[in-house]
Design an enzyme around this catalytic site. Structure first.
Site, short mmCIF file in Angstrom:
data_model
loop_
_atom_site.label_atom_id
_atom_site.label_comp_id
_atom_site.label_asym_id
_atom_site.label_seq_id
_atom_site.Cartn_x
_atom_site.Cartn_y
_atom_site.Cartn_z
N SER A 155 25.31 -30.03 -47.38
CA SER A 155 25.18 -31.38 -46.98
C SER A 155 26.42 -32.34 -47.50
CB SER A 155 23.73 -31.69 -47.60
OG SER A 155 23.85 -31.39 -49.02
N THR A 177 22.43 -35.93 -49.47
CA THR A 177 23.66 -36.44 -50.33
C THR A 177 23.84 -36.40 -51.86
OG1 THR A 177 23.75 -38.22 -48.35
CG2 THR A 177 24.59 -38.95 -50.69
N THR A 187 28.64 -37.31 -48.67
CA THR A 187 27.66 -36.84 -47.65
C THR A 187 28.27 -36.38 -46.31
OG1 THR A 187 25.46 -36.97 -46.55
CG2 THR A 187 27.00 -38.60 -46.33
N ARG A 195 27.64 -41.39 -35.58
CA ARG A 195 26.92 -42.13 -36.63
C ARG A 195 27.03 -42.29 -38.01
NH1 ARG A 195 23.72 -40.31 -41.57
NH2 ARG A 195 21.89 -41.45 -41.35
N VAL A 196 27.00 -43.32 -38.67
CA VAL A 196 27.26 -43.35 -40.01
C VAL A 196 25.94 -43.81 -40.63
CG1 VAL A 196 28.75 -44.99 -41.70
CG2 VAL A 196 29.81 -44.01 -39.56
N GLY A 197 25.76 -43.23 -41.71
CA GLY A 197 24.59 -43.81 -42.36
C GLY A 197 24.68 -44.49 -43.55
N ASP A 198 23.74 -44.53 -44.50
CA ASP A 198 23.87 -45.48 -45.70
C ASP A 198 24.92 -45.05 -46.84
OD1 ASP A 198 22.36 -43.01 -46.19
OD2 ASP A 198 22.08 -43.87 -48.38
N THR A 212 19.55 -41.42 -51.77
CA THR A 212 19.84 -40.18 -50.82
C THR A 212 18.37 -40.08 -49.92
OG1 THR A 212 20.10 -37.69 -50.55
CG2 THR A 212 18.68 -38.65 -52.39
N GLY A 213 18.47 -39.50 -48.81
CA GLY A 213 17.43 -39.37 -47.74
C GLY A 213 17.74 -40.07 -46.35
N GLY A 238 19.13 -41.97 -43.90
CA GLY A 238 20.11 -43.24 -44.13
C GLY A 238 19.54 -44.33 -43.58
N1 ASP Z 1 21.79 -40.68 -46.69
C1 ASP Z 1 22.26 -39.47 -46.09
C2 ASP Z 1 22.66 -39.98 -44.61
O1 ASP Z 1 21.62 -40.45 -44.07
C3 ASP Z 1 21.57 -38.35 -46.06
C4 ASP Z 1 20.89 -38.04 -47.21
O2 ASP Z 1 21.31 -38.29 -48.39
O3 ASP Z 1 20.15 -36.99 -47.23
O4 ASP Z 1 23.50 -39.67 -43.97
#
Ligand code: ASP
Length: 326
Positions: free
Chosen positions: A54, A185, A203, A213-216, A236-237, A239
């Protein structure tokens, strides 16, 4: 919530894979090193570990089978850097720091972020490992095992024969603590012996994401926020949930107004619960730390673990709170 003496260094990390990085970084802090160096040092070890699927090398790829990495680092509003969608270099957190140190910008993205890293002397490396490739192939053979709706109108046709011809050799895979192991992450918050705090977040993003795609995680204020005058937080989680409430910024601002780390995270996670329609695989977990080392962790659902590292070593623990225990 836990109290930490200011002069005792502390590393808080998301997930149970973190000791490999945090244990490597602690000696730097014990020798008087700086919080930001330790945060990036811890994250770099995790990025370089191909068994962690990850983060960094070995991260699970996007829907087209390409690994893309996101990261940010932060000490203060005027000391932060980020990179998004890095595809040729394994250590985006260190590149983010270079962006912070050598440019007038905060964030570089895509091919140009890779070009910047190459110019700065970072060594290119293939990011897709045989194990990650095999997981992607399994997913492409059976896309019903994730939320396929998000690909409607986009997912390209499968060429199963071509995919099968690329299967690599077997090897070890870190089984993530997340609901489906598809995203975990690494977020690291550090207090050094000088009483300074810093953070890093890195991450490969949501597994099998839509390309681009760009997450948080690399966005300042979403996956990470640090202000020496108010505290630090990371997330984390899923995004999109974290981004929608500017999660890490919100936690730090709530602490600035007097909330404890646990209260601040709970209020932020409650905002997510109230403002989104959550589905079963939605998860968010956050860590928060005050400038003097009070800290807490909390998650929306069970399954999250944090790692706390002191001069005594690392411990993997349950979070201090779970918003929706089942
Ligand atoms: N937050 C990360 C994302 O959405 C993934 C994760 O932390 O599990 O890219």
């Amino acid at each position: 919530m836990t109290k930490q003496q200011t002069n005792n260094p502390l590393i808080l990390s998301t997930w149970s894979f973190a000791p490999v990085g945090a244990d490597a970084a602690m000696p730097l802090l014990l020798a008087g090193g700086e919080a930001l160096d330790a945060a990036i040092g811890a994250v770099t070890v995790i990025e370089d570990d191909p068994t962690i699927h990850s983060v960094g090398v070995g991260g699970l790829p996007d829907a087209e089978g390409r690994v893309s990495l996101d990261a940010c680092v932060m000490e203060n509003p005027d000391r932060c850097g980020a990179v998004c969608n890095v595809q040729r270099h394994p250590n985006p957190a260190a590149i983010a720091r270079r962006v912070m140190d050598t440019t007038i910008h905060i964030t570089l993205a895509g091919d140009e972020a890779d070009d910047f890293a190459t110019r700065e002397g970072f060594v290119e490396r293939a990011l897709l490992t045989p194990d990650a490739q095999r997981e992607w192939q399994t997913w492409r053979h059976d896309p019903s095992n994730i939320n396929r709706e998000k690909y409607q109108g986009w997912l390209p046709p499968m060429n199963v024969e071509e995919m099968d011809s690329k299967v690599g050799a077997p090897g070890g895979v870190f089984a993530g603590d997340g609901p489906d192991g598809s995203h975990d992450t690494v977020g690291v918050l550090v207090l050094d012996t000088h009483g300074k705090i810093a953070g890093a977040c890195s991450t490969s993003g949501m597994a099998f994401k839509v390309p681009g795609r760009v997450g948080d995680s690399p966005i300042i204020g979403q996956g990470l926020y640090v202000d020496q005058t108010a505290g630090a937080a990371c997330a984390t989680g899923t995004g999109e949930l974290i981004s929608g409430v500017c999660g890490s910024f919100l936690v730090v601002e709530l602490m600035r107004r007097g909330a404890s780390p646990l209260e601040a995270i709970r209020e932020t996670l409650q905002r997510i619960i109230d403002r989104f329609t959550l589905v079963q695989d939605h998860q968010v977990a956050m860590l928060a730390m005050t400038p003097t080392g009070d800290w807490a962790s909390c998650a929306i659902r069970p399954g999250f673990h944090h790692t706390v590292t002191t001069s005594e070593g690392s411990k993997v623990e349950d979070p201090h709170g779970v918003m929706l225990p089942e």
